[in-house]
Design a protein around this motif. Structure first.
Motif, PDB file in Angstrom:
ATOM      1  N   GLN A 221      36.430  31.404  52.034  1.00 33.74           N
ATOM      2  CA  GLN A 221      36.676  30.057  52.567  1.00 33.74           C
ATOM      3  C   GLN A 221      36.304  28.987  51.555  1.00 33.74           C
ATOM      4  OE1 GLN A 221      35.756  29.479  56.932  1.00 33.74           O
ATOM      5  NE2 GLN A 221      34.549  31.315  56.541  1.00 33.74           N
ATOM      6  N   MET A 222      35.216  29.244  50.827  1.00 33.98           N
ATOM      7  CA  MET A 222      34.788  28.249  49.841  1.00 33.98           C
ATOM      8  C   MET A 222      35.773  28.160  48.686  1.00 33.98           C
ATOM      9  SD  MET A 222      30.653  28.579  49.759  1.00 33.98           S
ATOM     10  CE  MET A 222      30.510  27.283  48.533  1.00 33.98           C
TER      11      MET A 222
ATOM     12  N   GLN B  63      38.917  28.763  48.869  1.00 33.79           N
ATOM     13  CA  GLN B  63      40.090  28.067  49.391  1.00 33.79           C
ATOM     14  C   GLN B  63      39.840  26.554  49.458  1.00 33.79           C
ATOM     15  OE1 GLN B  63      41.261  29.100  53.370  1.00 33.79           O
ATOM     16  NE2 GLN B  63      43.399  28.724  52.888  1.00 33.79           N
ATOM     17  N   LEU B  64      38.646  26.201  49.890  1.00 38.01           N
ATOM     18  CA  LEU B  64      38.313  24.777  49.996  1.00 38.01           C
ATOM     19  C   LEU B  64      38.254  24.134  48.612  1.00 38.01           C
ATOM     20  CD1 LEU B  64      37.662  22.495  51.852  1.00 38.01           C
ATOM     21  CD2 LEU B  64      35.324  23.308  52.071  1.00 38.01           C
TER      22      LEU B  64
ATOM     23  N   ASP C   7      41.757  23.510  47.597  1.00 44.04           N
ATOM     24  CA  ASP C   7      42.246  22.295  48.282  1.00 44.04           C
ATOM     25  C   ASP C   7      41.701  21.042  47.606  1.00 44.04           C
ATOM     26  OD1 ASP C   7      43.605  23.764  50.205  1.00 44.04           O
ATOM     27  OD2 ASP C   7      41.895  23.830  51.581  1.00 44.04           O
ATOM     28  N   GLN C   8      40.427  21.112  47.280  1.00 48.89           N
ATOM     29  CA  GLN C   8      39.769  19.959  46.668  1.00 48.89           C
ATOM     30  C   GLN C   8      40.378  19.658  45.292  1.00 48.89           C
ATOM     31  OE1 GLN C   8      35.636  20.592  45.670  1.00 48.89           O
ATOM     32  NE2 GLN C   8      35.049  18.564  46.400  1.00 48.89           N
TER      33      GLN C   8
ATOM     34  N   ARG D 149      43.353  20.263  44.388  1.00 43.42           N
ATOM     35  CA  ARG D 149      44.680  19.685  44.607  1.00 43.42           C
ATOM     36  C   ARG D 149      44.555  18.195  44.954  1.00 43.42           C
ATOM     37  NH1 ARG D 149      46.811  24.041  47.343  1.00 43.42           N
ATOM     38  NH2 ARG D 149      45.906  23.227  49.236  1.00 43.42           N
ATOM     39  N   GLU D 150      43.507  17.874  45.676  1.00 47.56           N
ATOM     40  CA  GLU D 150      43.377  16.490  46.151  1.00 47.56           C
ATOM     41  C   GLU D 150      42.811  15.551  45.093  1.00 47.56           C
ATOM     42  OE1 GLU D 150      41.550  15.801  50.074  1.00 47.56           O
ATOM     43  OE2 GLU D 150      40.425  14.227  49.086  1.00 47.56           O
TER      44      GLU D 150
ATOM     45  N   TYR E 137      29.989  24.582  53.975  1.00 46.45           N
ATOM     46  CA  TYR E 137      29.846  25.916  54.584  1.00 46.45           C
ATOM     47  C   TYR E 137      28.387  26.339  54.811  1.00 46.45           C
ATOM     48  CZ  TYR E 137      34.749  26.617  54.846  1.00 46.45           C
ATOM     49  OH  TYR E 137      36.066  26.489  55.204  1.00 46.45           O
TER      50      TYR E 137
ATOM     51  N   GLY F  44      37.580  23.918  57.324  1.00 45.13           N
ATOM     52  CA  GLY F  44      36.686  23.316  56.340  1.00 45.13           C
ATOM     53  C   GLY F  44      37.269  22.113  55.623  1.00 45.13           C
ATOM     54  N   TYR F  45      38.512  22.237  55.197  1.00 41.14           N
ATOM     55  CA  TYR F  45      39.121  21.140  54.433  1.00 41.14           C
ATOM     56  C   TYR F  45      39.275  19.898  55.309  1.00 41.14           C
ATOM     57  CZ  TYR F  45      42.331  18.759  51.278  1.00 41.14           C
ATOM     58  OH  TYR F  45      42.922  17.851  50.433  1.00 41.14           O
TER      59      TYR F  45
ATOM     60  N   TYR G 187      35.359  29.910  39.738  1.00 40.67           N
ATOM     61  CA  TYR G 187      34.589  29.358  40.861  1.00 40.67           C
ATOM     62  C   TYR G 187      33.932  30.496  41.648  1.00 40.67           C
ATOM     63  CZ  TYR G 187      33.370  26.483  44.881  1.00 40.67           C
ATOM     64  OH  TYR G 187      32.674  25.835  45.860  1.00 40.67           O
TER      65      TYR G 187
ATOM     66  N   MET H  43      35.898  18.316  55.707  1.00 34.14           N
ATOM     67  CA  MET H  43      35.507  17.588  54.487  1.00 34.14           C
ATOM     68  C   MET H  43      36.187  16.218  54.446  1.00 34.14           C
ATOM     69  SD  MET H  43      35.355  19.356  50.747  1.00 34.14           S
ATOM     70  CE  MET H  43      37.044  19.186  50.239  1.00 34.14           C
TER      71      MET H  43
ATOM     72  N   PRO I 103      32.401  22.195  48.953  1.00 40.09           N
ATOM     73  CA  PRO I 103      32.482  23.437  49.728  1.00 40.09           C
ATOM     74  C   PRO I 103      31.107  24.007  50.082  1.00 40.09           C
ATOM     75  CG  PRO I 103      34.040  23.477  47.918  1.00 40.09           C
ATOM     76  CD  PRO I 103      33.224  22.243  47.733  1.00 40.09           C
ATOM     77  N   GLY I 104      30.148  23.895  49.160  1.00 35.14           N
ATOM     78  CA  GLY I 104      28.803  24.410  49.422  1.00 35.14           C
ATOM     79  C   GLY I 104      28.140  23.660  50.557  1.00 35.14           C
TER      80      GLY I 104
ATOM     81  N   ARG J 102      32.097  18.136  40.215  1.00 32.05           N
ATOM     82  CA  ARG J 102      31.279  18.145  41.431  1.00 32.05           C
ATOM     83  C   ARG J 102      30.742  19.544  41.760  1.00 32.05           C
ATOM     84  NH1 ARG J 102      35.331  14.837  45.459  1.00 32.05           N
ATOM     85  NH2 ARG J 102      35.317  12.859  44.370  1.00 32.05           N
TER      86      ARG J 102
ATOM     87  N   ARG K 152      44.694  32.119  56.724  1.00 31.08           N
ATOM     88  CA  ARG K 152      43.338  32.534  56.357  1.00 31.08           C
ATOM     89  C   ARG K 152      42.295  31.505  56.771  1.00 31.08           C
ATOM     90  NH1 ARG K 152      44.117  33.310  50.115  1.00 31.08           N
ATOM     91  NH2 ARG K 152      45.169  31.366  50.543  1.00 31.08           N
ATOM     92  N   ARG K 153      42.748  30.319  57.074  1.00 32.31           N
ATOM     93  CA  ARG K 153      41.787  29.265  57.440  1.00 32.31           C
ATOM     94  C   ARG K 153      41.082  29.629  58.738  1.00 32.31           C
ATOM     95  NH1 ARG K 153      42.361  24.949  54.225  1.00 32.31           N
ATOM     96  NH2 ARG K 153      44.414  24.259  53.533  1.00 32.31           N
ATOM     97  N   ARG K 154      39.807  29.283  58.779  1.00 36.45           N
ATOM     98  CA  ARG K 154      39.069  29.479  60.021  1.00 36.45           C
ATOM     99  C   ARG K 154      38.804  28.120  60.636  1.00 36.45           C
ATOM    100  NH1 ARG K 154      34.612  34.009  58.346  1.00 36.45           N
ATOM    101  NH2 ARG K 154      36.010  35.311  57.141  1.00 36.45           N
TER     102      ARG K 154
END
Lengths: 118, 272
Positions: free
Chosen positions: B30-31, B33-34, B37-38, B40-41, A55, A32-33, B12, A36, A51-52, B50, A82-84
């Protein structure tokens, strides 16, 4: 629904976000990251998915059979396990090709006057 | 992970409750985690700026989509009783919303009649929603529906008393006007609780339940207990808007009861 039947043929046309995600995955396997980041890169930062957005679109692409989840997990030293990861299916590649050709023909139609005029 | 980072993740994750449960089961980790990541960036502030729009817009899409794609075989058409209760609720919510139309024809008698019809609609919705969601949690569902029925019945009783002998509303806080006001407090708070319970049980559309909850709290706040009501101010406009959403929520719940297919009883529920 990210894919729908067009009047002109049997290949599905897809939403812009879905197309961007398919392009972002490309020939690779991406999580996902990475998707993005790649979407932001190929649109020169014009589209920043959250993220919304990522996914919910991935879910629809999975259901439509345009992408699939990879069974492989990254090396724990290289990445978070854990990443897919997701990759295009054959249908996904065909849809990208069809959509790219459609866009190409639109660009060709615009080129003689709209693009030359600039 | 630092405690601050854990706090952001928890917050979140709470926001992700706006998505349907089946979606959350697959994608919430997953969301989160994303989102981490976001953060952090782009930084925590920008990520949080956002996040609400991203989550709210896509969650709404998931709910609408889920409503369209629920397997037909797992649902049943609304019962005649459910349709009737739903239609009463639609009318009730509509009558409440009519109050936002500034008509000179609104005599006190007509206002009271409008409120009585609204209360009857709210009672119908409470019963109808309970019948539909009881399988998901009978006691919790009852804890939401019973206070709504009782408080709305009480409110109607006071309105009918005022028909017989119209005391001045909003006048001196003396018996029985004071009791009438207390019944209004009970009504708004029980409606808000009913919205929360309905949201928690997840059988009805989450946005309708959420809107009912917010609108009821706005109506309660608008009674002036917290100094939030001030005529002509921005706060007043916001309050009136939220209260109008409250009316809309009853209409939406009514539409769902009257026209949306209901979940088929589960095996364990039908055995019990």
């Amino acid at each position: 629904m990210s894919a729908r039947q067009t009047d002109s043929g049997s290949q599905p046309a897809i939403s812009r976000t879905a197309m961007l995600i398919l392009l972002a995955i490309g020939p690779e396997e991406r999580h996902g990251y990475a998707i993005m980041g790649e979407v932001a890169r190929i649109t020169d930062g014009a589209t920043k998915l959250g993220p919304g957005g990522v996914y919910t679109t991935i879910r629809r692409l999975l259901e439509d059979g345009l992408i699939e989840e990879s069974d492989e997990r990254p090396d724990p030293e290289m990445d978070d396990q854990r990443r897919r990861y997701y990759r295009l299916t054959g249908l996904g590649r065909a849809v990208v090709a069809t959509e790219a050709r459609r866009l190409e023909s639109l660009v060709a139609a615009a080129k003689p006057w709209a693009l030359e005029a600039r | 992970m630092t405690s601050a980072a854990g706090g952001h993740e928890r917050l979140y994750r709470g926001l992700l409750r706006l998505y349907p449960a089946d979606y959350r089961a697959h994608y919430s980790d997953q969301m989160v985690q994303l989102f981490t990541d976001q953060r952090r960036e782009v930084g925590t502030t920008r990520a949080w700026l956002r996040a609400p729009a991203d989550v709210i817009s896509t969650a709404l899409g998931e709910h609408l989509r889920r409503n369209r794609t629920v397997a037909h075989s797992m649902t049943l058409a609304p019962t005649p009783a459910g349709r009737l209760l739903g239609l009463l609720g639609i009318l009730g919510g509509g009558f409440l919303l009519m109050g936002y139309i500034n008509l000179e024809a609104w005599t006190p008698e007509l206002v009271n009649l409008r409120l009585v019809l609204f209360n009857l609609g709210a009672i119908a919705i409470a019963i109808g929603v309970h019948l539909r969601q009881a399988d998901a949690g009978r006691l919790l569902s009852l804890s939401g529906a019973i206070p709504v029925v009782l408080s709305n019945v009480t409110y109607v009783a006071f309105l009918l008393l005022m028909f017989a002998e119209p005391w001045q509303l909003g006048g001196e806080r003396t018996h029985p006007a004071n009791l009438w006001e207390m019944s209004a407090v009970a009504m708004w708070l029980s409606n808000a609780w009913f919205g929360l319970v309905t949201l928690r049980l997840g059988v009805m559309n989450g946005w309708s339940a959420f809107t009912l909850m917010i609108g009821s709290i706005a109506a309660f706040a608008g009674m002036g207990y917290f100094g939030l009501a001030a005529n002509g101010t921005l706060g007043e406009t916001v309050k009136m808007t939220l209260m109008a959403l409250h009316g809309l929520a009853w209409v939406l719940l009514g539409l769902e009861l009257a026209f949306r297919r209901r979940p088929a009883p589960t095996a364990s529920a039908s055995e019990g």
